[in-house]
Structure formats: structure tokens, C-alpha cells
Design a protein around this motif. Sequence first.
Motif, PDB file in Angstrom:
ATOM      1  N   ARG A 274     -23.695 -60.383 -25.676  1.00 12.36           N
ATOM      2  CA  ARG A 274     -25.249 -60.323 -25.586  1.00 12.36           C
ATOM      3  C   ARG A 274     -25.690 -60.166 -27.502  1.00 12.36           C
ATOM      4  NH1 ARG A 274     -28.239 -59.285 -21.966  1.00 12.36           N
ATOM      5  NH2 ARG A 274     -30.568 -58.393 -22.271  1.00 12.36           N
ATOM      6  N   GLY A 275     -26.610 -60.620 -27.892  1.00 15.27           N
ATOM      7  CA  GLY A 275     -27.417 -60.502 -28.797  1.00 15.27           C
ATOM      8  C   GLY A 275     -26.504 -61.196 -29.949  1.00 15.27           C
ATOM      9  N   MET A 296     -31.313 -67.472 -24.131  1.00 14.35           N
ATOM     10  CA  MET A 296     -32.084 -66.106 -22.920  1.00 14.35           C
ATOM     11  C   MET A 296     -31.973 -65.090 -22.302  1.00 14.35           C
ATOM     12  SD  MET A 296     -35.034 -65.426 -21.630  1.00 14.35           S
ATOM     13  CE  MET A 296     -34.953 -66.356 -19.844  1.00 14.35           C
ATOM     14  N   ASP A 297     -31.489 -64.784 -21.798  1.00  9.59           N
ATOM     15  CA  ASP A 297     -30.853 -63.631 -21.006  1.00  9.59           C
ATOM     16  C   ASP A 297     -30.586 -62.863 -21.629  1.00  9.59           C
ATOM     17  OD1 ASP A 297     -32.623 -64.018 -18.629  1.00  9.59           O
ATOM     18  OD2 ASP A 297     -30.789 -65.303 -17.637  1.00  9.59           O
ATOM     19  N   ARG A 298     -29.511 -63.316 -22.671  1.00 12.88           N
ATOM     20  CA  ARG A 298     -28.450 -62.765 -23.306  1.00 12.88           C
ATOM     21  C   ARG A 298     -29.144 -62.491 -24.782  1.00 12.88           C
ATOM     22  NH1 ARG A 298     -23.450 -61.279 -21.453  1.00 12.88           N
ATOM     23  NH2 ARG A 298     -22.691 -61.457 -23.103  1.00 12.88           N
ATOM     24  N   ASN A 299     -30.111 -63.074 -24.873  1.00 13.94           N
ATOM     25  CA  ASN A 299     -30.716 -62.362 -26.274  1.00 13.94           C
ATOM     26  C   ASN A 299     -30.170 -63.256 -27.693  1.00 13.94           C
ATOM     27  OD1 ASN A 299     -33.576 -61.728 -27.696  1.00 13.94           O
ATOM     28  ND2 ASN A 299     -31.843 -59.592 -27.833  1.00 13.94           N
ATOM     29  N   GLN A 300     -29.564 -64.748 -27.155  1.00 12.92           N
ATOM     30  CA  GLN A 300     -28.644 -64.855 -28.402  1.00 12.92           C
ATOM     31  C   GLN A 300     -29.039 -65.781 -29.397  1.00 12.92           C
ATOM     32  OE1 GLN A 300     -25.893 -66.919 -26.012  1.00 12.92           O
ATOM     33  NE2 GLN A 300     -24.493 -64.633 -25.940  1.00 12.92           N
ATOM     34  N   ARG A 301     -29.111 -66.403 -30.248  1.00 17.31           N
ATOM     35  CA  ARG A 301     -29.732 -67.783 -31.471  1.00 17.31           C
ATOM     36  C   ARG A 301     -28.757 -68.751 -31.074  1.00 17.31           C
ATOM     37  NH1 ARG A 301     -31.213 -62.758 -35.222  1.00 17.31           N
ATOM     38  NH2 ARG A 301     -29.730 -61.632 -34.366  1.00 17.31           N
TER      39      ARG A 301
END
Length: 361
Positions: A274-275, A296-301
Motif C-alpha cells: 500500500r502506498g 487508487m484504493d491502495r494509494n499507489q503510483r
Amino acid sequence: MHEVGGQLKIEEVPLPRLGSMDVLVRVCSCGIVPNLANILAMWPTWFPHMPQPPLPAIFGLDPAGEIAAVGSQVHNLKPGDRVYVNPGRSCGSCRHCRRGDTISCRHYAFQGYFGFSHDALQTFQDYPVGGISEYMAAPASAIVSLPDNMSFDQAARLGYMGTGYSALKKAQVGPGDTILVNGISGTLGIAIAVFGPSFGVKKILGTGRDRKLLKEIEALAPGIIETHSLEDGMPDEWARSRTAHGEGVDAFIDCNGPGTSHEPFLAGLKALRRGGIAVDIGAVMGAVSIDVHTMMDRNQRLIGSAWLTTSEGQEMADLVGIGKVNLGLLETHATPMDMVNEAISGIAVRHGGFSNFVIHP
């Protein structure tokens, strides 16, 4: 080169014209990549929107050598300085260039290679001579000063090494982090193995197919690098098992090339915590089916990263200069310029990313 796919010819041409902020470099070594013959023959067909220099053209992407002369407004470089020339060229005056984001310039091009839009044709007019030449002109802002313990042949690999180094910076890795690298034993991936430990990372998890080659990569940083052959399955579960509580890796860097299956790339995304941050530098091709809702849910890029900046190249040279990184692992295969056609068409067998192919003008 006078025609697409044609043989390169050695010709006498005038010395490049120097602008007031330019330097003239006597090229001692110019790097070439294993697929250069295909690029010279097929690029206009593969990527017609990304033009090469107008023909006849002097190619050559990764040059290193000595400064022979400097423009009237260049004050901190001098003849005799040992340098690497970053081939990335931009207009220098658009809003992206003025804020230091030169790679985002619509005129951006690789001097002696290709541009990223038709606006790059202007850039080729400004800097028409690539690195497979005795002399080339380049902006002073493109110059990386070399330490005494880095050879010209090693410096001629800085571009591809720098692509991996820039990915490490974009991934924001640091002490305590674990990163996953697809294609770690290749031309791009080996840079992560070489420079990654200098970022203080806890663990580098690398994938590939050749088990013998992967073991050689592990030996570059015992205890930090672990590898996994894709012959034994996709890397997501393996990578998660190497992180605390199966949380996943802090960063994922994909170095696999255009012809690679999408499956390892998608598995790398699944291995992210996550992230976490994913960076692609290998240019896997085609429409990849990504679950953006999960990202999106896991705040990833997910970041696409092309090449390196000159400042990143200088950082790499400085790391070598102070002994934090040793490029002695590179196995250089040097060819004189009068055998350039044999060199660019004959790179069939190589020792993964350890092989370093250069032309000596």
C-alpha cells in the motif's frame, strides 16, 4: 548513414560549429546497445512519430571523451577535462526547461539517436552530430565531469546505467526499503544492482530467466540482492514473502523490454505494498490491462521514466569517484570506428548487462 538500414560510411566533415555556451568534445568512446542495428533499420517504421535525425546523419548515443574547446561564455569547463556527454537535448527556454524539467520539453531529443516528437527536428538542426565521430558539439549544461577512477569506456555506459539510477530516485527509495526489479540482469536492470545499495536499501529482489546470470547479480551485493527465475513462476508471491508480514515491496522497477510478456509487469504491480511506487523504464509494449481501481484504493503510483538528467549523471560519477560504486564489473568489447558496421550488426552473444559494447573513434 545515408539511407535507412544502410551501412554507415566514414566521411570527412567540418568540425561542428560551437555556440557561446557549447563545448567541443573529442570523443574517445561511444556506447552502443545490442539492438542498434534494428533501431537504425526499423525505427521509422516502428515509431514514425518519433523522428531520427534527417539523413545523412551521424549517429551515436553515449559519448565520453575530452573537451577540445569551449564557447566564449563557458567558464567552468576547460580543454583537457574528461567528460561524459548526456545526449538529451531540449530547447532550454520553454516553461518545462526553465523549471528544470528538460525531459518534458516538446523539443526533447537524443542527439545522434531519435526525438520524441516532430518538434525535435529543430533540435537536430542545432546539434546534428552524434557520438560515433571524432568530435561533437554539445551544450555545457549536458556535461558530466568524470573522476580519475572512471574510464571512458565505463562512462560510455552512463546513459543506460543512469536510466536505472533515475528510476531509483523517482521511486524515492531509501534506507530500510525493499525493491523489486524485473529484468535485473539486463542492460538496464544491472544499474539497479550496482547503484541500489548506495541508496541504503535493505533488499533488492531481482527477477530474470537465466539462473546462472542471476546468481552473478546476487554476488554484486551479497545479503542485499536476492533473485528469482521466472522459470519458477511469477514474482508477486515470492516478493511478498520477502517482506515483513507479506506487506509487499516499497518500489517496483520494470526493466523488461518491448517484446516481453505483460505478465511479469502485472505481477510486479501486485507485489507492491500500500502506498508503493512502480516505475517503468523497459518500455514493455502494448495495451496493458491495469486495475486502476485497486491502485487508487491502495494509494499507489505508476511512473514512466525516460533517461536521466545531467545532474543525475554527475551524482553517479561522484559516487564512483568516492568509491561508493565500482564499474569494474563491466566487460567492455571495444571496436574501432572503421569496423562500426560489424560492431552494430554482430552483437548476438552477450553476458547480460555485464557486457559493455563501445566504439572507439
